[in-house]
Design a protein around this motif. Structure first.
Motif, mmCIF file in Angstrom:
data_model
loop_
_atom_site.group_PDB
_atom_site.id
_atom_site.type_symbol
_atom_site.label_atom_id
_atom_site.label_comp_id
_atom_site.label_asym_id
_atom_site.label_seq_id
_atom_site.Cartn_x
_atom_site.Cartn_y
_atom_site.Cartn_z
ATOM 1 N N GLN A 1 39.026 -27.819 67.099
ATOM 2 C CA GLN A 1 38.530 -26.955 68.163
ATOM 3 C C GLN A 1 37.036 -26.704 67.965
ATOM 4 N N LEU B 1 38.430 -14.187 70.427
ATOM 5 C CA LEU B 1 39.282 -15.321 70.735
ATOM 6 C C LEU B 1 40.646 -15.185 70.059
ATOM 7 N N THR C 1 32.273 -17.887 73.235
ATOM 8 C CA THR C 1 32.550 -16.480 72.972
ATOM 9 C C THR C 1 31.250 -15.731 72.702
ATOM 10 N N PRO D 1 35.206 -15.548 64.452
ATOM 11 C CA PRO D 1 36.190 -16.521 64.926
ATOM 12 C C PRO D 1 37.530 -15.826 65.165
ATOM 13 N N ILE E 1 33.990 -24.250 68.936
ATOM 14 C CA ILE E 1 33.708 -22.910 69.454
ATOM 15 C C ILE E 1 32.192 -22.743 69.558
ATOM 16 N N LEU F 1 44.120 -21.621 71.159
ATOM 17 C CA LEU F 1 43.195 -22.690 70.783
ATOM 18 C C LEU F 1 43.944 -23.840 70.116
#
Length: 420
Positions: A220, A210, A252, A257, A222, A215
């Protein structure tokens, strides 16, 4: 894939000559958790049987608990014994598939650069390993390692840490470990491949990491997923596919991250939903088994104010004339503050003069109804069908055409004007 015993029985029933079964070969491989290794390697055409076991340690006889207990002692510095690795014994027909092809499946289906770990499983019992029984197997093991190392190096990976050694002290694992993911399709598999194709093999689709700039750094969500993850598919179907929550979400297949963002600890199962604020993990929800209400409650406790939480999760009530949206009259929709699911249209709102936003009709399927005998009264509670949060109550003293009055706490409503 037919296990050897079943293959033998089938051969006898069909009257096939038994010598045809003699030309099989076996090799023992460690790829981390043997559940996933068993499933992945059994899918190679020509593989006849994959058996979970333990190998490569000092003790001649071990079981699952022995391996786990020794690993704990090793980690605490209380033992210098060599532990067994979780392995699979792969039996294949060389007339249908070569050892090289089996080892290509081995290299491609895990990350052989991680040392004493595989994915989220950490310890020497999860090491990558090839345990050979013949000189020919040893030569193919090292040759394929060197070939794959070149591909990994080109892709930016470090050196392969796979132990390549003679097989010793192989032990078959307990029955409940055999064909585990076939018997337990919702079971956890921690294998994470490098997604680097072995030279000469078709290129694999690569999951991109990502990008932080794409983002919402302020807040956010994830969702970290994995290949062949049934719970990930279930979460996507039951939650993500209809996502309208005000919290932005992205999924993802990478276990990392975005660059510059920070996880507080290693991921250990999928799916794992991690909420980031200012690029830093503030909370996570690990695993999913159809428990939508629990997931939405978790998210609600992260994004709602304490007053909203009291109403939503403790069946609280705001004081009359103090809540939000009491005077809201614009065309639009009142929605669940967590899921964003529509609850009421503003053209069904009326002034009940009670001090709470009131409606005479909800949107179809938006609410669930529950008997409430609290406070010495008998009432009908209404909750959001999407998140399960408490909204208020419904009474039979409303205006036409329904005659209903949905008395709702304004603080657990969000309003979306038409055109937005």
């Amino acid at each position: 894939m037919l296990p050897i015993k079943r293959l033998l029985l089938t051969t006898l029933i069909l009257g096939l000559p038994l010598p045809a079964l003699a030309a099989t070969e076996s090799i023992v491989l460690g790829m981390g958790c043997f559940w996933g290794a068993e499933k992945r390697l059994s899918e190679i055409p020509g593989v006849l049987d994959v058996e979970s076991g333990y190998a490569g340690g000092d003790a001649p006889r071990v079981g699952y608990r022995d391996v786990l207990d020794l690993e704990k002692r090793i980690q605490r510095g209380k033992s210098d014994a060599r532990n067994h690795a979780e392995v699979v014994k792969v039996t294949f027909d060389p007339a249908q598939v070569s050892l090289e092809r089996v080892l290509i499946g081995f290299w491609e289906n895990h990350d052989p650069t991680q040392g004493d770990r595989q994915g989220n499983d950490v310890g020497s019992n999860y090491r990558s390993a090839i345990y050979w029984e013949t000189e020919a197997q040893r030569q193919v093991a090292f040759a394929t390692r060197d070939t794959y190392q070149a591909a990994l190096t080109t892709a930016g990976y470090g050196p392969i840490t796979t132990e390549i050694a003679p097989l010793r002290h192989y032990n078959r694992a307990e029955d409940y470990h055999q064909d585990y993911l076939t018997k337990n399709p919702d079971g956890y598999c921690g294998l994470v491949s490098t997604q680097v194709a072995y030279p000469g093999q078709p290129a694999k689709p690569v999951a991109e990491r990502l990008v932080a700039s794409a983002l919402n750094r302020e807040r956010q969500l994830i969702v970290f997923e994995a290949e062949d993850c049934r719970f990930c598919e279930q979460f996507r179907a039951e939650v993500l596919d209809d996502w309208s929550s005000p919290v932005p979400v992205v999924s993802t297949l990478k276990a990392q991250p975005p660059a510059g963002w920070r996880l507080e600890k290693t991921l250990f199962a999928t799916p794992t939903m991690v909420l980031f604020e200012d690029g830093r993990e503030v909370s996570r929800y690990t695993g999913y088994k159809g428990d939508k209400d629990r997931f939405w409650a978790w998210l609600g406790f992260q994004i709602l104010t304490p007053e909203q939480q009291r109403i939503a999760f403790e069946q609280g009530t705001e004081r009359a004339f103090t809540g939000s949206h009491l005077d809201e009259k614009r065309p639009g929709v009142f929605v669940d503050p967590i899921t964003g699911a529509p609850l009421f249209r503003s053209d069904t709102k009326f002034d009940s003069r009670t001090g709470w936003p009131s409606f005479f009709n909800p949107l179809p399927g938006a609410l669930t109804y529950h008997e409430d005998r609290s406070r010495g009264m008998r009432r009908t509670e209404v909750r959001s069908a999407s998140s399960g949060i408490h909204l208020g109550h419904v009474f039979d003293d409303g205006p036409p055409p329904t005659g209903k009055r949905y008395c709702i706490n304004g603080n657990v409503l969000s309003f979306v004007p038409d055109g937005h």
